[in-house]
Design an enzyme around this catalytic site. Structure first.
Site, PDB file in Angstrom:
ATOM      1  CB  THR B  95      56.657  65.471  46.052  1.00 37.28           C
ATOM      2  OG1 THR B  95      57.031  65.002  47.343  1.00 37.28           O
ATOM      3  CG2 THR B  95      57.534  66.648  45.648  1.00 37.28           C
ATOM      4  N   GLY B 153      42.262  67.893  54.623  1.00 42.88           N
ATOM      5  CA  GLY B 153      42.186  68.902  53.561  1.00 42.88           C
ATOM      6  C   GLY B 153      41.945  70.293  54.114  1.00 42.88           C
ATOM      7  N   GLY B 206      36.964  60.020  39.331  1.00 45.27           N
ATOM      8  CA  GLY B 206      38.215  60.594  39.835  1.00 45.27           C
ATOM      9  C   GLY B 206      38.226  60.762  41.348  1.00 45.27           C
ATOM     10  CD  GLU B 209      44.980  58.250  44.166  1.00 45.29           C
ATOM     11  OE1 GLU B 209      45.792  57.986  43.254  1.00 45.29           O
ATOM     12  OE2 GLU B 209      44.924  59.349  44.734  1.00 45.29           O
ATOM     13  CE  LYS B 224      44.181  62.049  54.996  1.00 48.75           C
ATOM     14  NZ  LYS B 224      43.120  61.747  54.032  1.00 48.75           N
TER      15      LYS B 224
HETATM   16  N1  LIG Z   1      45.021  66.302  46.031  1.00 47.54           N
HETATM   17  C1  LIG Z   1      44.557  66.576  47.245  1.00 47.54           C
HETATM   18  O1  LIG Z   1      43.406  66.998  47.401  1.00 47.54           O
HETATM   19  C2  LIG Z   1      45.422  66.391  48.476  1.00 47.54           C
HETATM   20  C3  LIG Z   1      44.923  66.758  49.723  1.00 47.54           C
HETATM   21  C4  LIG Z   1      45.740  66.644  50.853  1.00 47.54           C
HETATM   22  C5  LIG Z   1      47.034  66.158  50.703  1.00 47.54           C
HETATM   23  N2  LIG Z   1      47.505  65.789  49.487  1.00 47.54           N
HETATM   24  C6  LIG Z   1      48.895  65.334  49.363  1.00 47.54           C
HETATM   25  O2  LIG Z   1      49.640  66.390  48.780  1.00 47.54           O
HETATM   26  C7  LIG Z   1      50.656  65.871  47.920  1.00 47.54           C
HETATM   27  C8  LIG Z   1      50.469  66.413  46.527  1.00 47.54           C
HETATM   28  O3  LIG Z   1      49.215  65.997  46.026  1.00 47.54           O
HETATM   29  P1  LIG Z   1      48.782  66.208  44.509  1.00 47.54           P
HETATM   30  O4  LIG Z   1      47.375  65.785  44.421  1.00 47.54           O
HETATM   31  O5  LIG Z   1      49.147  67.586  44.088  1.00 47.54           O
HETATM   32  O6  LIG Z   1      49.727  65.146  43.778  1.00 47.54           O
HETATM   33  P2  LIG Z   1      50.121  65.102  42.232  1.00 47.54           P
HETATM   34  O7  LIG Z   1      49.068  65.747  41.410  1.00 47.54           O
HETATM   35  O8  LIG Z   1      50.543  63.726  41.935  1.00 47.54           O
HETATM   36  O9  LIG Z   1      51.409  66.058  42.135  1.00 47.54           O
HETATM   37  C9  LIG Z   1      52.678  65.701  42.608  1.00 47.54           C
HETATM   38  C10 LIG Z   1      53.696  66.645  42.022  1.00 47.54           C
HETATM   39  O10 LIG Z   1      54.982  66.328  42.577  1.00 47.54           O
HETATM   40  C11 LIG Z   1      55.926  66.265  41.503  1.00 47.54           C
HETATM   41  N3  LIG Z   1      57.052  65.427  41.876  1.00 47.54           N
HETATM   42  C12 LIG Z   1      57.119  64.077  41.962  1.00 47.54           C
HETATM   43  N4  LIG Z   1      58.358  63.687  42.323  1.00 47.54           N
HETATM   44  C13 LIG Z   1      59.106  64.800  42.425  1.00 47.54           C
HETATM   45  C14 LIG Z   1      60.464  65.055  42.739  1.00 47.54           C
HETATM   46  N5  LIG Z   1      61.299  64.074  43.027  1.00 47.54           N
HETATM   47  N6  LIG Z   1      60.877  66.339  42.751  1.00 47.54           N
HETATM   48  C15 LIG Z   1      60.037  67.344  42.448  1.00 47.54           C
HETATM   49  N7  LIG Z   1      58.745  67.174  42.139  1.00 47.54           N
HETATM   50  C16 LIG Z   1      58.286  65.910  42.138  1.00 47.54           C
HETATM   51  C17 LIG Z   1      55.138  65.758  40.349  1.00 47.54           C
HETATM   52  O11 LIG Z   1      55.823  66.088  39.166  1.00 47.54           O
HETATM   53  P3  LIG Z   1      55.446  65.428  37.748  1.00 47.54           P
HETATM   54  O12 LIG Z   1      54.066  65.892  37.427  1.00 47.54           O
HETATM   55  O13 LIG Z   1      56.461  66.013  36.856  1.00 47.54           O
HETATM   56  O14 LIG Z   1      55.568  63.956  37.944  1.00 47.54           O
HETATM   57  C18 LIG Z   1      53.850  66.565  40.509  1.00 47.54           C
HETATM   58  O15 LIG Z   1      54.012  67.858  40.019  1.00 47.54           O
HETATM   59  C19 LIG Z   1      50.554  64.366  48.015  1.00 47.54           C
HETATM   60  O16 LIG Z   1      51.484  63.926  48.969  1.00 47.54           O
HETATM   61  C20 LIG Z   1      49.132  64.146  48.474  1.00 47.54           C
HETATM   62  O17 LIG Z   1      48.989  62.943  49.203  1.00 47.54           O
HETATM   63  C21 LIG Z   1      46.709  65.910  48.362  1.00 47.54           C
END
Ligand SMILES: NC(=O)c1ccc[n+]([C@@H]2O[C@H](COP(=O)([O-])OP(=O)(O)OC[C@H]3O[C@@H](n4cnc5c(N)ncnc54)[C@H](OP(=O)(O)O)[C@@H]3O)[C@@H](O)[C@H]2O)c1
Lengths: 164, 338
Positions: B95, B153, B206, B209, B224
């Site tokens: 999340t 990552g 993209g 943010e 980190k």
């Molecule tokens: N993207 C990357 O490359 C990357 C790399 C390393 C670490 N991260 C970390 O990994 C995590 C996820 O990243 P992401 O890019 O996948 O984020 P994201 O696209 O914003 O996805 C977050 C997901 O969590 C869901 N969510 C939010 N609140 C929730 C709750 N209370 N209960 C259940 N589900 C909930 C959201 O649902 P809805 O869509 O329904 O709102 C969405 O499906 C983040 O903490 C991010 O910092 C990301």
């Protein structure tokens, strides 16, 4: 590091070239040579001062050994001049906050000298950037200079970017 | 291995795709059969004891739907209930990051551990807020806890340090830990484009943010640093312990002055027992940390091996799935060995 050695050579042709050879052989970079024939010692030897840059202590020791083995009489080895070099960038209202004062304060430290300053001026009212090269006698003095720069920067609200 | 995915955003979907791609290989190479028994997003859950059809769920969500639109899906079913009710081996917590409270991830992880589930997360929030508490809870609950994806990552820096370099005393960790700022600095330095312009372009692509604060002000990198300090150096650091300076004041002129003397400006995170810091630094051109674009890089300094550096993609769903899948295989191995 930058090293200064003083030695005495026999007053016969070819001695100077022979003395400089080990210095360049070990990769040191000769900066300056002063051959003082008019200041002969009572024993008829000629004092010579050589300033050169060498990578490390180990190479310096090898150079000194070879010089002694070849018959040179070394009277002084100094490492005073600009042994340690630090590059620092400053960002902010550098000119406005009196860059002369910044430099003078760093230069006032013992064994520390700002050898180069390059300014990239921002537009009117904008921030500028400066690159400063600090030469210090040793690591400790260089650290002291960087600490002082940190203090000055905090006071003048400048960003300091140091080597990693 | 029965899996639960909490969060089905970029990473949740990236993991689902990787599981579909790798299903066979996981079985043939590691004797690991996986089944996703529940997926949850903010709106509800898809639960299927026989295994959620990931292809179908991806179609629904990519078509603009939500997880509970899955046949038999449960609208408004909260993650904590799924975590406790659905029998599973591993919970993936994916999340959004909240660096102040760690929520909702923190509660998800705690509940999962208490329910006896192993936990894999990419979420920095809970790790920054409660690292040592979570490590302790995992131990007490006799479950495995992995978080490779939270730093760098795809770069396996934590495993590299803890497993492959075990026996070394790690004295310092330095890294380019944020892809967004590295992209901005690289373009500024190569093309002389001002900060605002590059930032806007990065947002359009993209890479950055809408609200770039966490990246640009160095806070993401500081998170980190905290995780690396705690996981690798055995510290009990918090975000407030990190001295943070971002890149807002770095201009193309600054990068030019650096370049002229053989340096490049990078946002470097440093973790040492006596110093936690994130700041723009002069990195010699040609140094392993002088990486371009959105790349991340980490250098470890040790007593025996001296220096080891590692470079790779610090974000992206497919790249980060590498870390999530790796953690899962690692749990499969250590549980199998018990
Ligand atoms: N993207 C990357 O490359 C990357 C790399 C390393 C670490 N991260 C970390 O990994 C995590 C996820 O990243 P992401 O890019 O996948 O984020 P994201 O696209 O914003 O996805 C977050 C997901 O969590 C869901 N969510 C939010 N609140 C929730 C709750 N209370 N209960 C259940 N589900 C909930 C959201 O649902 P809805 O869509 O329904 O709102 C969405 O499906 C983040 O903490 C991010 O910092 C990301």
């Amino acid at each position: 590091m930058r090293v200064r050695i003083e030695m005495e050579l026999e007053d016969v042709p070819g001695q100077l070239v022979k003395a400089l050879e080990p210095i360049s052989k070990f990769g040191a970079n000769i900066q300056n040579v002063v051959h003082q024939r008019e200041r002969k010692t009572p024993l008829g030897r000629v004092p010579v001062t050589v300033i050169f840059d060498v990578d490390d202590r180990e190479r310096l020791d090898r150079i000194l050994k070879e010089l002694r083995d070849s018959g040179a009489r070394i009277t002084l080895v100094g490492e005073r001049e600009g042994m340690v070099k630090k590059v620092v960038l400053l960002v902010g209202h550098i000119v406005h906050t009196n860059v002369r004062d910044t430099i003078d304060r760093v230069n006032s430290l013992e064994g520390v000298r700002i050898s180069d300053l390059s300014l990239a001026m921002g537009g009117a009212g904008e921030e500028s950037a400066a690159r400063i090269i600090i030469l210090a006698d040793n690591e400790g003095r260089a650290e002291a200079a960087l600490r002082l720069l940190d203090e000055i920067a905090a006071e003048k609200k400048l960003l300091v970017i140091k080597e990693m | 291995m029965r899996l639960v995915l909490i969060g089905f955003g970029n990473l949740g979907r990236g993991l689902a795709r990787a599981l579909l791609d790798k299903g066979r290989a996981l079985h043939s190479s590691y004797g690991l059969r996986t089944k996703v028994v529940a997926v949850v997003d903010e709106y509800g859950a898809a639960v299927d004891d026989g295994g959620v059809n990931l292809r179908r769920l991806l179609q629904i969500v990519e078509g603009g739907g939500q997880v509970p639109d899955y046949p038999g899906g449960k609208r408004e079913k909260p993650a904590v209930e799924v975590i406790e009710e659905v029998e599973a081996d591993v919970v993936f917590e994916l999340t959004p990051t909240n660096i102040e409270t760690g929520e909702p991830g923190l509660t998800h992880i705690q509940r999962a551990m208490r329910a006896g589930r192993h936990v894999i997360t990419s979420n920095k929030g809970p790790l920054v807020v409660a690292f040592s508490e979570l490590e302790r809870l995992a131990e007490e609950s006799e479950v495995e806890f992995r978080y490779s994806a939270s730093v760098g990552g795809a770069i396996p820096v934590i495993d590299l340090a803890k497993n492959l370099l075990a026996g070394n005393e790690i004295r310092a960790i330095r890294g380019v830990l944020n892809g967004t700022t590295n992209y901005i600095l690289t373009r500024m330095s190569k093309e002389g484009v001002p900060f605002d312009v590059v930032l806007r372009e990065a947002q359009e692509l993209g890479i950055a943010e809408k609200d770039p604060t966490l990246d640009v002000d160095g806070i993401d990198a500081a998170c980190k640093v905290v995780i690396l300090a705690n996981a690798i150096l055995g510290m009990d650091a918090k975000l407030a312990d990190v001295k943070v300076t971002g890149i807002r004041n770095v201009t193309p002129e600054v990068t030019k002055l650096a370049r002229e003397t053989g340096y490049t400006v990078k946002l470097v995170g440093v973790a040492k027992p006596d110093l936690l810091e994130v700041a723009p630094k002069l990195v010699p051109l040609g140094h392993p940390l002088a990486v371009g674009g959105t790349l991340n890089a980490v250098t470890l300094e040790m007593d025996l091996a001296r220096e080891i550096s590692i470079t790779g993609f610090g974000a992206g769903p497919r790249e980060t799935a590498s870390a999530l899948i790796g953690d899962m295989i690692s749990i499969h191995r250590s549980v199998g060995a018990r």
